[in-house]
Design a protein around this motif. Structure first.
Motif, PDB file in Angstrom:
ATOM      1  N   UNK A  66      11.003  -7.026  -6.443  1.00 22.38           N
ATOM      2  CA  UNK A  66       9.631  -7.160  -5.954  1.00 22.38           C
ATOM      3  C   UNK A  66       9.681  -7.055  -4.445  1.00 22.38           C
ATOM      4  N   UNK A  67       8.747  -6.334  -3.856  1.00 25.44           N
ATOM      5  CA  UNK A  67       8.763  -6.058  -2.423  1.00 25.44           C
ATOM      6  C   UNK A  67       7.611  -6.779  -1.737  1.00 25.44           C
ATOM      7  N   UNK A  68       7.949  -7.605  -0.754  1.00 21.69           N
ATOM      8  CA  UNK A  68       6.940  -8.351   0.000  1.00 21.69           C
ATOM      9  C   UNK A  68       7.049  -7.951   1.467  1.00 21.69           C
ATOM     10  N   UNK A  69       5.943  -7.486   2.037  1.00 21.30           N
ATOM     11  CA  UNK A  69       5.982  -6.962   3.401  1.00 21.30           C
ATOM     12  C   UNK A  69       5.302  -7.867   4.417  1.00 21.30           C
ATOM     13  N   UNK A  70       4.769  -9.001   3.990  1.00 20.16           N
ATOM     14  CA  UNK A  70       4.215  -9.937   4.973  1.00 20.16           C
ATOM     15  C   UNK A  70       5.348 -10.656   5.688  1.00 20.16           C
ATOM     16  N   UNK A  71       5.114 -11.006   6.919  1.00 19.60           N
ATOM     17  CA  UNK A  71       6.144 -11.675   7.721  1.00 19.60           C
ATOM     18  C   UNK A  71       6.133 -13.168   7.394  1.00 19.60           C
ATOM     19  N   UNK A  72       6.642 -13.507   6.220  1.00 21.68           N
ATOM     20  CA  UNK A  72       6.622 -14.881   5.737  1.00 21.68           C
ATOM     21  C   UNK A  72       8.024 -15.368   5.382  1.00 21.68           C
ATOM     22  N   UNK A  73       9.023 -14.819   6.032  1.00 20.27           N
ATOM     23  CA  UNK A  73      10.412 -15.241   5.862  1.00 20.27           C
ATOM     24  C   UNK A  73      10.984 -15.563   7.236  1.00 20.27           C
ATOM     25  N   UNK A  74      12.070 -16.338   7.290  1.00 19.28           N
ATOM     26  CA  UNK A  74      12.668 -16.631   8.594  1.00 19.28           C
ATOM     27  C   UNK A  74      13.281 -15.382   9.219  1.00 19.28           C
ATOM     28  N   UNK A  75      13.449 -14.300   8.467  1.00 15.97           N
ATOM     29  CA  UNK A  75      13.889 -13.013   9.027  1.00 15.97           C
ATOM     30  C   UNK A  75      12.685 -12.089   9.269  1.00 15.97           C
ATOM     31  N   UNK A  76      11.552 -12.695   9.593  1.00 22.85           N
ATOM     32  CA  UNK A  76      10.289 -11.957   9.695  1.00 22.85           C
ATOM     33  C   UNK A  76      10.322 -10.830  10.711  1.00 22.85           C
ATOM     34  N   UNK A  77      11.163 -10.948  11.738  1.00 25.99           N
ATOM     35  CA  UNK A  77      11.188  -9.927  12.783  1.00 25.99           C
ATOM     36  C   UNK A  77      11.703  -8.583  12.262  1.00 25.99           C
ATOM     37  N   UNK A  92       8.178 -21.078  -3.320  1.00 29.75           N
ATOM     38  CA  UNK A  92       6.846 -20.857  -2.765  1.00 29.75           C
ATOM     39  C   UNK A  92       6.451 -19.402  -2.956  1.00 29.75           C
ATOM     40  N   UNK A  93       5.313 -19.187  -3.593  1.00 30.87           N
ATOM     41  CA  UNK A  93       4.747 -17.840  -3.732  1.00 30.87           C
ATOM     42  C   UNK A  93       3.355 -17.877  -3.113  1.00 30.87           C
ATOM     43  N   UNK A  94       3.136 -17.015  -2.120  1.00 30.94           N
ATOM     44  CA  UNK A  94       1.860 -17.034  -1.418  1.00 30.94           C
ATOM     45  C   UNK A  94       1.282 -15.628  -1.339  1.00 30.94           C
ATOM     46  N   UNK A  95      -0.030 -15.601  -1.262  1.00 31.46           N
ATOM     47  CA  UNK A  95      -0.783 -14.372  -1.071  1.00 31.46           C
ATOM     48  C   UNK A  95      -1.542 -14.498   0.240  1.00 31.46           C
ATOM     49  N   UNK A  96      -1.396 -13.476   1.116  1.00 27.01           N
ATOM     50  CA  UNK A  96      -1.994 -13.533   2.449  1.00 27.01           C
ATOM     51  C   UNK A  96      -2.747 -12.229   2.719  1.00 27.01           C
ATOM     52  N   UNK A  97      -3.408 -12.193   3.870  1.00 26.08           N
ATOM     53  CA  UNK A  97      -4.080 -10.979   4.336  1.00 26.08           C
ATOM     54  C   UNK A  97      -3.290 -10.451   5.542  1.00 26.08           C
ATOM     55  N   UNK A  98      -2.343  -9.523   5.334  1.00 24.78           N
ATOM     56  CA  UNK A  98      -1.479  -9.086   6.431  1.00 24.78           C
ATOM     57  C   UNK A  98      -2.138  -8.022   7.307  1.00 24.78           C
ATOM     58  N   UNK A  99      -1.792  -8.042   8.591  1.00 24.73           N
ATOM     59  CA  UNK A  99      -2.251  -6.973   9.474  1.00 24.73           C
ATOM     60  C   UNK A  99      -1.328  -5.759   9.299  1.00 24.73           C
ATOM     61  N   UNK A 100      -1.573  -4.648   9.971  1.00 23.54           N
ATOM     62  CA  UNK A 100      -0.764  -3.438   9.763  1.00 23.54           C
ATOM     63  C   UNK A 100       0.721  -3.596  10.069  1.00 23.54           C
ATOM     64  N   UNK A 101       1.104  -4.671  10.768  1.00 20.45           N
ATOM     65  CA  UNK A 101       2.523  -4.921  11.029  1.00 20.45           C
ATOM     66  C   UNK A 101       3.104  -5.954  10.063  1.00 20.45           C
TER      67      UNK A 101
END
Length: 429
Positions: free
Chosen positions: A77-88, A165-174
């Motif tokens: 499963x691929x998650x592209x929001x910056x919600x990990x400690x390796x977010x950078x 933790x499983x979350x759903x967010x509204x991510x910006x283009x980055x």
């Protein structure tokens, strides 16, 4: 209750700081207890020379680690929001990949310094690790406590226990979440319209809509319907993701649905475990202080076991699961890989068989009833769950929370359990 907790802390030699979470005290002692989860056992096999991982230049130790832990690549499963400690290092072009089986979750970040692992210990709950991606003879595996628990024990997200933790967010283009637009804690009871914000979702789901596959410009009133149409029924991510950097080309919708169910139930099992053990310890101490050692469970103890056991029963039976508005079909081998794990009864039925027409599973009782985490529940907690399941599946319980179970559902689940988990159902008569 404060006096009881103080007495317990003193009698067990544990100093209870005012802000110290309960799982750090007796009987759990989360951070100081030696884990017995699948990754800890793999470490022991590696240390004794019974197991060895292989590294490649593309994904480091990932492929070998998944194989050693029996985690299918199709679970990606691929998650592209910056919600990990390796977010950078995470973005829509370079998402974090998650892989899982019944007991372990592994996170891979393209170009990341470590693999992120959450493994379920039958007594502790989720145990967190990092696996160094540096080249060498063997990877460096380090257990993480405080760093991960800052997010993974919060009351709103992981029920106040070390959990997932499983979350759903509204991510910006980055990939950065627009927190002003809100976030959603996601499990298998969540409306589909609120799921998977910041995640890629591949497969077919007809007229249903979700928040996946989308980014959001700064807009106080986004047209969610139009955007939802754009993110729907995506089967090809090649124009969005550097797919050659990953083990699979999909972020299968069926895998996502299983993932969020499993993460939620794991947390509920952990809470039932910790609360039951603490309640038993306190019951014994209350009886001892009252001069009646061995007097049995106090009413308060029974109430606490019921309070943590009933939500687990409801989750195991998919109470509150929203019906599918359209059939769902993934575009990887995940469904087949998952189903073949069984176990099966003499009629070829299994709790792992999917429905995907009106609901997730054909027989709505969670396969996690076979898990080591469930088996690790204290006897008193398992007895509560067993008794409630018998009341519900035999038709004696008529609460609205279980109205979704037809007579055929109850009969089928009873038959499957009696054959595949006879020790659990021995008293069902």
């Amino acid at each position: 209750m404060r006096r009881i907790l103080l007495v317990l802390a003193l009698s067990t030699g544990v100093a209870a700081a005012p802000d110290e979470p309960g799982y750090e005290l007796a009987p759990v002692r989360y951070s100081t207890s030696k884990p017995a989860d699948p990754l800890a056992k793999l470490q022991e096999r590696m240390a004794s020379g019974q197991a060895k991982l292989a590294r490649d230049d593309a994904q480091g130790w990932l492929r070998s680690l998944l194989a050693s832990l029996d985690i299918p690549v199709s679970s990606q499963s691929l998650v592209f929001s910056k919600t990990s400690f390796q977010r950078h290092k995470i973005s829509p072009r370079s998402p974090r990949a998650l892989y899982f089986n019944d007991d372990v979750y592994v996170g891979f970040v393209r170009g990341g310094e470590v693999l992120e692992v959450s493994a379920v210990d039958p007594q502790l709950g989720a145990v967190f690790y990092t696996v160094s991606q540096q080249a060498g003879e063997t990877p460096k595996i380090a257990r993480q406590t405080h760093n991960c628990l800052q997010c993974h024990d919060s009351m709103g997200l992981a029920l106040g226990v070390p959990g997932h933790v499983v979350r759903s967010v509204f991510p910006d283009p980055d990939g950065m979440p627009h927190f002003t637009m809100g976030t959603f804690r996601t499990d298998d009871r969540s409306p589909y319209a609120e799921r998977w914000g910041g995640w890629y979702v591949t497969g077919q789901h007809g007229a249903m809509r979700h928040l996946g596959n989308l980014t959001y410009e700064e807009d106080p009133n986004p047209d969610l319907k139009r955007l939802g149409d754009l993110g729907a029924n995506v089967t090809d991510l090649s124009d969005r993701v550097h797919l050659r950097s990953y083990l699979a080309e999909t972020s299968d919708i069926v895998a996502l649905m299983v993932f969020e169910h499993q993460a939620s139930v794991h947390n509920l099992i952990t809470r039932a475990n910790h609360q039951s053990r603490l309640a038993l310890l306190q019951s014994d101490e209350i009886n001892r202080l009252g001069g009646t050692p061995g007097a049995g469970l106090t009413d308060g103890t029974k109430s606490r076991i019921r309070a943590s056991g009933e939500p687990l029963v409801e989750a195991l039976l998919f109470s509150g699961e929203p019906p599918l508005a359209s059939p769902v079909k993934g575009n990887s081998t995940f469904a087949a890989d998952f189903e073949k794990r069984g176990p099966f009864d003499a009629k070829g039925r299994s709790l792992r068989q999917f429905d995907l027409q009106k609901r997730l599973f054909r027989h709505p009782l969670s396969y996690l009833i076979y898990s080591k985490a469930f088996a690790g529940l204290p006897a008193i907690a398992k007895e509560y769950v067993s008794g409630r399941l018998w009341e519900i599946l035999s038709g004696r319980e008529t609460k609205k929370e279980f109205a979704h179970l037809s007579a055929d559902d109850r009969t089928a689940i009873l038959g499957i359990l009696r054959e595949t988990l006879p020790e659990f159902t021995a008293d069902w008569k």
